[in-house]
Design a protein around this motif. Structure first.
Motif, PDB file in Angstrom:
ATOM      1  N   GLY A 160       0.827  -1.200   0.000  1.00 26.38           N
ATOM      2  CA  GLY A 160       0.000   0.000   0.000  1.00 26.38           C
ATOM      3  C   GLY A 160       0.861   1.249   0.000  1.00 26.38           C
ATOM      4  O   GLY A 160       0.637   2.182  -0.768  1.00 26.38           O
ATOM      5  N   THR A 161       1.887   1.257   0.844  1.00 22.82           N
ATOM      6  CA  THR A 161       2.755   2.426   0.934  1.00 22.82           C
ATOM      7  C   THR A 161       3.459   2.674  -0.389  1.00 22.82           C
ATOM      8  O   THR A 161       3.537   3.806  -0.876  1.00 22.82           O
ATOM      9  N   PHE A 162       3.979   1.600  -1.009  1.00 21.32           N
ATOM     10  CA  PHE A 162       4.658   1.749  -2.290  1.00 21.32           C
ATOM     11  C   PHE A 162       3.722   2.359  -3.316  1.00 21.32           C
ATOM     12  O   PHE A 162       4.081   3.306  -4.028  1.00 21.32           O
ATOM     13  N   SER A 163       2.497   1.849  -3.384  1.00 25.46           N
ATOM     14  CA  SER A 163       1.629   2.353  -4.444  1.00 25.46           C
ATOM     15  C   SER A 163       1.208   3.798  -4.175  1.00 25.46           C
ATOM     16  O   SER A 163       1.010   4.555  -5.107  1.00 25.46           O
ATOM     17  N   ILE A 164       1.131   4.180  -2.895  1.00 24.79           N
ATOM     18  CA  ILE A 164       0.814   5.579  -2.602  1.00 24.79           C
ATOM     19  C   ILE A 164       1.928   6.482  -3.131  1.00 24.79           C
ATOM     20  O   ILE A 164       1.686   7.519  -3.756  1.00 24.79           O
ATOM     21  N   ILE A 165       3.176   6.057  -2.892  1.00 22.58           N
ATOM     22  CA  ILE A 165       4.307   6.864  -3.361  1.00 22.58           C
ATOM     23  C   ILE A 165       4.266   6.964  -4.884  1.00 22.58           C
ATOM     24  O   ILE A 165       4.434   8.042  -5.463  1.00 22.58           O
ATOM     25  N   MET A 166       3.985   5.840  -5.526  1.00 21.37           N
ATOM     26  CA  MET A 166       3.922   5.862  -6.985  1.00 21.37           C
ATOM     27  C   MET A 166       2.807   6.791  -7.473  1.00 21.37           C
ATOM     28  O   MET A 166       2.985   7.507  -8.456  1.00 21.37           O
ATOM     29  N   ILE A 167       1.670   6.764  -6.784  1.00 23.80           N
ATOM     30  CA  ILE A 167       0.566   7.641  -7.198  1.00 23.80           C
ATOM     31  C   ILE A 167       1.027   9.091  -7.176  1.00 23.80           C
ATOM     32  O   ILE A 167       0.765   9.864  -8.088  1.00 23.80           O
ATOM     33  N   GLY A 217       5.444  -8.968  -5.761  1.00 22.26           N
ATOM     34  CA  GLY A 217       3.980  -8.884  -5.752  1.00 22.26           C
ATOM     35  C   GLY A 217       3.526  -7.439  -5.854  1.00 22.26           C
ATOM     36  O   GLY A 217       2.569  -7.116  -6.557  1.00 22.26           O
ATOM     37  N   THR A 218       4.234  -6.551  -5.132  1.00 26.27           N
ATOM     38  CA  THR A 218       3.876  -5.145  -5.159  1.00 26.27           C
ATOM     39  C   THR A 218       3.980  -4.571  -6.563  1.00 26.27           C
ATOM     40  O   THR A 218       3.066  -3.898  -7.049  1.00 26.27           O
ATOM     41  N   VAL A 219       5.089  -4.858  -7.230  1.00 28.43           N
ATOM     42  CA  VAL A 219       5.305  -4.281  -8.557  1.00 28.43           C
ATOM     43  C   VAL A 219       4.276  -4.841  -9.546  1.00 28.43           C
ATOM     44  O   VAL A 219       3.626  -4.091 -10.284  1.00 28.43           O
ATOM     45  N   ILE A 220       4.095  -6.162  -9.514  1.00 30.09           N
ATOM     46  CA  ILE A 220       3.116  -6.778 -10.427  1.00 30.09           C
ATOM     47  C   ILE A 220       1.724  -6.201 -10.169  1.00 30.09           C
ATOM     48  O   ILE A 220       1.019  -5.799 -11.089  1.00 30.09           O
ATOM     49  N   GLU A 249      -0.976 -11.225  -1.381  1.00 28.28           N
ATOM     50  CA  GLU A 249      -1.548 -10.193  -0.522  1.00 28.28           C
ATOM     51  C   GLU A 249      -0.965  -8.830  -0.861  1.00 28.28           C
ATOM     52  O   GLU A 249      -1.662  -7.814  -0.861  1.00 28.28           O
ATOM     53  N   ALA A 250       0.344  -8.797  -1.134  1.00 32.29           N
ATOM     54  CA  ALA A 250       0.975  -7.536  -1.531  1.00 32.29           C
ATOM     55  C   ALA A 250       0.415  -7.086  -2.875  1.00 32.29           C
ATOM     56  O   ALA A 250       0.073  -5.914  -3.063  1.00 32.29           O
ATOM     57  N   ALA A 251       0.287  -8.026  -3.804  1.00 30.00           N
ATOM     58  CA  ALA A 251      -0.189  -7.684  -5.147  1.00 30.00           C
ATOM     59  C   ALA A 251      -1.597  -7.099  -5.086  1.00 30.00           C
ATOM     60  O   ALA A 251      -1.910  -6.118  -5.762  1.00 30.00           O
ATOM     61  N   ASN A 252      -2.400  -7.682  -4.229  1.00 30.36           N
ATOM     62  CA  ASN A 252      -3.781  -7.240  -4.097  1.00 30.36           C
ATOM     63  C   ASN A 252      -3.856  -5.791  -3.630  1.00 30.36           C
ATOM     64  O   ASN A 252      -4.545  -4.960  -4.218  1.00 30.36           O
ATOM     65  N   ASN A 253      -3.064  -5.457  -2.613  1.00 29.23           N
ATOM     66  CA  ASN A 253      -3.115  -4.091  -2.117  1.00 29.23           C
ATOM     67  C   ASN A 253      -2.476  -3.091  -3.062  1.00 29.23           C
ATOM     68  O   ASN A 253      -2.961  -1.983  -3.226  1.00 29.23           O
ATOM     69  N   ALA A 254      -1.370  -3.488  -3.676  1.00 27.28           N
ATOM     70  CA  ALA A 254      -0.731  -2.594  -4.639  1.00 27.28           C
ATOM     71  C   ALA A 254      -1.666  -2.376  -5.823  1.00 27.28           C
ATOM     72  O   ALA A 254      -1.719  -1.285  -6.387  1.00 27.28           O
ATOM     73  N   GLY A 255      -2.414  -3.412  -6.172  1.00 24.89           N
ATOM     74  CA  GLY A 255      -3.362  -3.299  -7.275  1.00 24.89           C
ATOM     75  C   GLY A 255      -4.434  -2.262  -6.990  1.00 24.89           C
ATOM     76  O   GLY A 255      -4.824  -1.491  -7.862  1.00 24.89           O
ATOM     77  N   VAL A 256      -4.897  -2.222  -5.739  1.00 29.94           N
ATOM     78  CA  VAL A 256      -5.886  -1.221  -5.363  1.00 29.94           C
ATOM     79  C   VAL A 256      -5.298   0.173  -5.553  1.00 29.94           C
ATOM     80  O   VAL A 256      -5.929   1.069  -6.120  1.00 29.94           O
ATOM     81  N   ILE A 261      -4.763  11.011  -0.391  1.00 32.95           N
ATOM     82  CA  ILE A 261      -3.442  10.367  -0.360  1.00 32.95           C
ATOM     83  C   ILE A 261      -2.983  10.225   1.092  1.00 32.95           C
ATOM     84  O   ILE A 261      -2.534   9.151   1.523  1.00 32.95           O
ATOM     85  N   ALA A 262      -3.105  11.325   1.858  1.00 37.06           N
ATOM     86  CA  ALA A 262      -2.658  11.269   3.253  1.00 37.06           C
ATOM     87  C   ALA A 262      -3.499  10.265   4.025  1.00 37.06           C
ATOM     88  O   ALA A 262      -2.986   9.518   4.864  1.00 37.06           O
ATOM     89  N   SER A 263      -4.791  10.212   3.689  1.00 40.61           N
ATOM     90  CA  SER A 263      -5.658   9.297   4.430  1.00 40.61           C
ATOM     91  C   SER A 263      -5.299   7.854   4.130  1.00 40.61           C
ATOM     92  O   SER A 263      -5.534   6.959   4.935  1.00 40.61           O
ATOM     93  N   MET A 264      -4.722   7.619   2.959  1.00 42.99           N
ATOM     94  CA  MET A 264      -4.327   6.248   2.654  1.00 42.99           C
ATOM     95  C   MET A 264      -3.190   5.809   3.566  1.00 42.99           C
ATOM     96  O   MET A 264      -3.148   4.662   4.010  1.00 42.99           O
ATOM     97  N   TYR A 265      -2.252   6.746   3.835  1.00 36.28           N
ATOM     98  CA  TYR A 265      -1.212   6.409   4.814  1.00 36.28           C
ATOM     99  C   TYR A 265      -1.845   6.100   6.166  1.00 36.28           C
ATOM    100  O   TYR A 265      -1.577   5.089   6.787  1.00 36.28           O
ATOM    101  N   VAL A 266      -2.678   7.056   6.598  1.00 29.93           N
ATOM    102  CA  VAL A 266      -3.267   6.923   7.929  1.00 29.93           C
ATOM    103  C   VAL A 266      -4.122   5.653   7.996  1.00 29.93           C
ATOM    104  O   VAL A 266      -4.033   4.878   8.957  1.00 29.93           O
ATOM    105  N   GLY A 267      -4.911   5.420   6.946  1.00 26.45           N
ATOM    106  CA  GLY A 267      -5.801   4.267   6.933  1.00 26.45           C
ATOM    107  C   GLY A 267      -5.029   2.953   6.963  1.00 26.45           C
ATOM    108  O   GLY A 267      -5.349   2.047   7.733  1.00 26.45           O
ATOM    109  N   ASN A 268      -3.974   2.875   6.142  1.00 26.05           N
ATOM    110  CA  ASN A 268      -3.174   1.651   6.131  1.00 26.05           C
ATOM    111  C   ASN A 268      -2.520   1.426   7.485  1.00 26.05           C
ATOM    112  O   ASN A 268      -2.450   0.304   7.965  1.00 26.05           O
TER     113      ASN A 268
END
Lengths: 327, 659
Positions: free
Chosen positions: B121-128, B256-259, B304-311, B359-366
């Motif tokens: 989740g954190t990785f994908s937030i940074i990418m966003i 998994g995160t990257v995929i 599990e990583a792929a699923n969250n990064a996918g979101v 975006i900030a809420s995604m950090y807080v939420g995760n």
């Protein structure tokens, strides 16, 4: 010992709860309608436009009816499962449901095995219409519907269109245009999800798409897509012409939603319901919320709505036959 | 630096009591929804919509997205604990997660799933934040043939999911795709294989199928085999992943995160495909692929990583273009539109507070999800310590209410039951469930993209190889498919799929029976497909795709018959699959739930459930009477309160008209 005590307390609580429920439900004697909760069946998945419309209306009919109104989703089979559920309940006005162009007109025409026909239920009112539009990429050479129609005429079989499901209003709108504009040859590429329509236009996979305006509003505002014409005027976009304004007569496909009840609903209850929805449809907050979703409040009472439905039955039978969806 | 300033701005919006509270409510409710099967994040968001109108746009968005992450996480919890995936994204987590739980390692499985999700989740937030807009534009270039290629590649990977026979995996995959063709034809709108049944007109529902195929057979088998040995090892080995676990799951989480992230970018891919592909990749890369499916932690961590990064990835087309990639995202978009916020290319400019707040809420939420779930692990593990004779009626009730709560349609319970019986037979004949589910979920999309591509190219098949991206996928799929054959030829083995020799766990006649039954089924199906009209490859009729699937199953059955003769039987046949069965228990459970389905609406939820639960508690395994009564009363009452009162699911009132 301590464990046993806990168990006895739990049993006592459950029994008390059940008794309370019985007492509460035992109080439902005959009283003037409406005297208790009304279930509002939404025959579609949560989150779709009919669902949103229904939830907004449900909030707005609570004050005039003065009882709780609870939305219940019963999705499946293009709205048929929820519709069947409504028409199998007692016609006492405590179960009503949402209906759409699909569930009330198109499905009975194109699906011969459908277990209901429109006379099997009571039509309460029409609530809204959703404008559907033809969209092209902002880079596309066609600025008006006429330019597009001329191009499609000159290049038969070259234009591809993303249209959603084959029996949905957007697909039938395009079919109607093809007929009314003198037999255009445009290839429909159907799809299941809504997302793929906007993707197809932005990614250049199709030349044109027919889609509810709600799905394209943000792209319209950002200038990424252009609307050539829409079925109804769109709130907030007076410059977008309807088909008639754009010079093609007779394209009258328009998507809408309304309210139904089981067959045999007594007239006083029908009137009470219809007038509650009429009051709700004049609520400025509701009009504002719906227009943000690109929906127009379009109230029609039971008789006027039934008349419109009769006309549409004829029209859609004709279109679907020409397209080959029915024989 | 710019990004950090904006992020600081985002946090300044989020860190108010109101927003934090809505984040907490969302995450909590989402976890609950995820743990309960059936009722999904979509329904929960929809219930809360009217409340969210009264909140600020940021708070409502934060709450609604919180439900979404919470549900994702909660879905994996049930996969690990009881082999019932909460939603399609956590199907693959069953494979190794549930096996870990049986070995007393539910804690590390739940833990790695929480940490893996958090990292991804954190990785994908940074990418966003960094690359959102250009990526979204690139993803748009993915047209019909490219999607077709991707799915084709995914389907050829199905055989990687199998632990046992690859042919059998492909056979059940074909069967899954056959079930998926039930419902309306995409192009002509013709009804296929539904024979006038309303419940089948839209196709068979996903949740009843998943719960039927995974959950029910597991229960039946556990009950059957003998309850002398406990289903779950009671000795719990560790609450959290240890150092060895981390070592084994580090790279899988990264991959998994990257995929997940890049596949998530493509509108319409959904959460399931990334989890599955990352699992297949890990199994392919692993030095010990045979351990996958027996409780290896990498098989939980990567998907599990792929699923969250996918979101996270799927938020990019939503936020930058206003294209909702899934139905739930469309719902979030609708919620914002009602608040007067247009999600789309202008979002960052017009409503920076919404974008950066989200975006900030995604950090807080995760983070909140992690804090919330780590203490919960201890609680979940205690659930597994409940004796199975008490646990199993509860799991059955859970699947029943789950199926019913989707649409209030009793036939969904029936579908779950039929799928349960099918899944049970599949296990008895040594077929695996995952290829079935995967093909069932991908089937409709596969056919859709195939037919769209052909419409797009006016009937030319060259479209699949003329476009570079789809050509790469199609060629890779082809290589994957033929490489075992080529390998066999090079090594001069007499049979392709020669490894089969070692993997037969059943006497030959069982394989012959199952192949014959499936062959008959495939032929009947092909006949029905023929009735629908096949058409030509250039202009396929509704029966075209089903006909090909039926043909594929026929061929696979014939190969299987041949292979069954060639195959050498392993020394230890009957590995507990057929020995010491107690058939009557399986029939009693299936029969009682079947009767329940038809009594539910006339009699009403509370009474029917009470009777069924009393029967399941008392009638299947010996039990003290007061335990049975207590269990029946409590379970009916608690499910009633949860579903009817808390989640506002309509349950049948029945003759006494309460409930």
């Amino acid at each position: 010992m301590r464990k046993n005590g806990w168990v006895i307390v739990m049993i006592a609580l459950v029994i008390a709860g059940l008794t309370a429920l019985c007492v509460v439900s035992g109080q439902t004697q005959e009283k003037p309608y409406p005297s208790r909760q009304i279930d509002f069946v939404i025959p579609y998945d949560p989150g779709g436009s009919i669902d949103l419309m229904s939830r907004i209306f449900v909030e707005a009919v609570k004050p005039p009816l003065n009882v709780p109104v609870v939305p219940v989703n019963k999705p499946g089979a293009g709205g048929s499962i929820g519709t069947m559920f409504v028409l199998n309940t007692k016609p006492d006005g405590y179960t009503v449901g949402a209906c759409s162009l699909g569930s009330l007109v198109i499905s009975p025409i194109v699906e011969p095995k459908l277990p209901y026909k429109r006379p099997d239920l009571t039509v309460v009112c029409k609530t809204i219409n959703f404008p559907i539009g033809l969209f092209v990429n902002a880079d596309a050479p066609w600025k008006t519907l006429k330019e597009f129609v001329d191009y499609a005429k000159a290049n038969p079989g070259k234009v591809r269109a993303s249209v959603g499901g084959p029996t949905g209003a957007p697909a039938l709108l395009l079919e109607s245009l093809k007929i009314q504009a003198g037999g255009l040859n445009i290839i429909n590429i159907p799809s299941k999800g809504g997302a793929s329509m906007a993707t197809a236009i932005l990614g250049g996979h199709v030349e044109i798409c027919s889609d509810p305006v709600a799905a394209e509003v943000s792209l319209l505002k950002a200038g990424r897509v252009r609307a050539l014409a829409t079925s109804n005027k769109v709130p907030g976009f007076p410059q977008i012409p309807t088909f008639e304004e754009a010079g093609v007569q007779g394209v009258t496909v328009s998507s809408w939603a309304g309210v139904i009840a089981p067959k045999g609903l007594p007239k006083p209850i029908l009137d009470k319901l219809a007038s509650a929805f009429e009051t709700a449809s004049k609520n400025p907050a509701l009009i504002e919320q719906l227009s943000r979703e690109a929906m127009n409040v379009d109230f029609l009472g039971p008789e006027a709505f039934a008349k419109q439905l009769d006309k549409e039955d004829q029209m859609y039978t004709e279109i679907t036959r020409k397209v080959g969806l029915i024989k | 630096m710019d990004v950090l300033t904006h992020l600081g701005y985002g946090f300044s919006i989020i860190l108010t009591p109101e927003t934090l509270l809505s984040c907490l409510v969302g995450v909590l409710l989402g976890t609950l929804i995820g743990v309960l099967p059936g009722i999904g994040a979509g329904a929960a968001i929809s219930i809360l919509l009217p409340i969210s109108f009264k909140m600020t746009p940021v708070s409502s968005l934060v709450m609604l997205t919180g439900i979404f992450y919470g549900a994702m996480y909660g879905g994996s919890t049930t996969s690990i604990l009881v082999n019932i995936p909460g939603e399609s994204a956590s199907v693959i987590t069953c494979m190794d997660g549930y096996q870990m739980a049986r070995q007393g390692r539910a804690g590390p499985a739940l833990g790695i799933s929480a940490f893996g999700s958090f990292i991804a989740g954190t990785f994908s937030i940074i990418m966003i934040m960094i690359v959102a807009p250009p990526l979204a534009e690139a993803a748009l270039k993915f047209g019909y043939p490219e999607f077709f290629g991707l799915i084709l590649l995914g389907i050829t990977m199905v055989s990687y999911l199998a632990r046992g026979s690859k042919i059998k995996a492909l056979m059940v995959a074909a069967l899954g795709m056959m079930v998926a063709t039930i419902g309306q034809d995409l192009v002509k709108g013709t009804e296929r294989f539904s024979y006038g049944a309303l419940t089948l007109m839209d196709g068979v529902g996903l949740v009843p199928v998943i719960m039927g195929i995974f959950g029910i057979p597991e229960i039946l088998e556990n009950i059957e085999i003998s309850l002398k040995q406990e289903v779950f090892k009671t000795k719990v080995k560790g609450l959290l992943p240890n150092r060895q676990d981390w070592k084994e799951s580090g790279w899988p989480i990264c991959r998994g995160t990257v995929i997940g992230f890049f596949l998530g970018l493509l509108p319409g891919v959904g959460a399931m495909i990334p989890t599955f592909i990352s699992y297949a990749v890990e199994k392919r890369l692993s030095k010990t692929p045979e351990k996958f499916g027996t409780g290896t932690i990498a098989g939980v961590a990567a998907p599990e990583a792929a699923n969250n990064a996918g979101v996270g990835g799927s938020l990019i087309p939503l936020l930058t273009l206003g294209i909702p990639p899934t139905a739930i995202m469309a719902l979030l978009m609708g919620a914002l539109m009602m608040q007067g916020v247009q999600v789309g290319p202008l979002l960052i400019k017009e409503h920076p507070e919404v974008f950066w707040g989200l975006i900030a809420s995604m950090y807080v939420g995760n983070g909140m999800l992690l804090l919330l779930n780590l203490p919960l692990i201890g609680l979940w593990i205690r659930v597994l310590a409940i004796p199975y004779r008490i646990l199993f009626p509860l799991i059955i009730l859970f699947t029943i209410v789950g199926s019913y709560s989707i649409a209030g349609n009793k036939y969904d319970i029936l579908i779950m039951l039929i799928m349960g019986a099918l899944g049970y037979l599949m296990r008895k004949f040594d077929f695996e469930a995952t290829p079935f589910i995967f093909a069932f979920i991908l089937g409709p999309m596969f056919e859709e993209k195939f037919r769209q591509s052909l419409l797009y190219s006016s009937g030319s098949f060259l479209v699949f190889v003329q476009r570079p991206i789809s050509a790469v996928f199609v060629v890779a799929a082809f290589l994957l498919l033929v490489s075992p054959l080529v390998g066999c030829l090079l090594r001069r083995r007499e049979v392709p799929f020669a490894k089969e020799k070692k993997t037969s766990r059943l006497p030959r006649r069982y394989d012959l029976w199952s192949a014959t039954v499936l062959l008959a089924l495939a032929l009947a199906y092909m006949w029905q497909a023929g009735e629908l009209g096949i058409g030509t490859p250039r202009n396929p009729s509704p029966g075209f795709f089903p006909f090909i699937i039926g043909l594929a199953l026929c061929l696979l059955c014939l190969i299987e018959v041949y292979a069954a003769f060639v195959r050498v039987q392993s020394g230890e046949s009957f590995p507990g699959l057929w020995r010491g069965l107690r058939w009557h228990k399986t029939l009693l459970i299936l029969g009682s739930v079947g009767a329940y389905t038809f009594l539910l609406e006339p009699v009403g939820y509370l009474l029917t459930t009470l009777v069924l639960m009393a029967f399941l508690f008392k009638g299947i395994e010996p039990q003290k009477w007061w335990v049975a009564v207590m269990g029946a009363v409590l379970s009916s009452a608690v499910t009633y309160i949860l579903f009817r009162i808390l989640l506002q699911v309509q349950l049948p009132r029945g003759i006494f008209s309460f409930g």
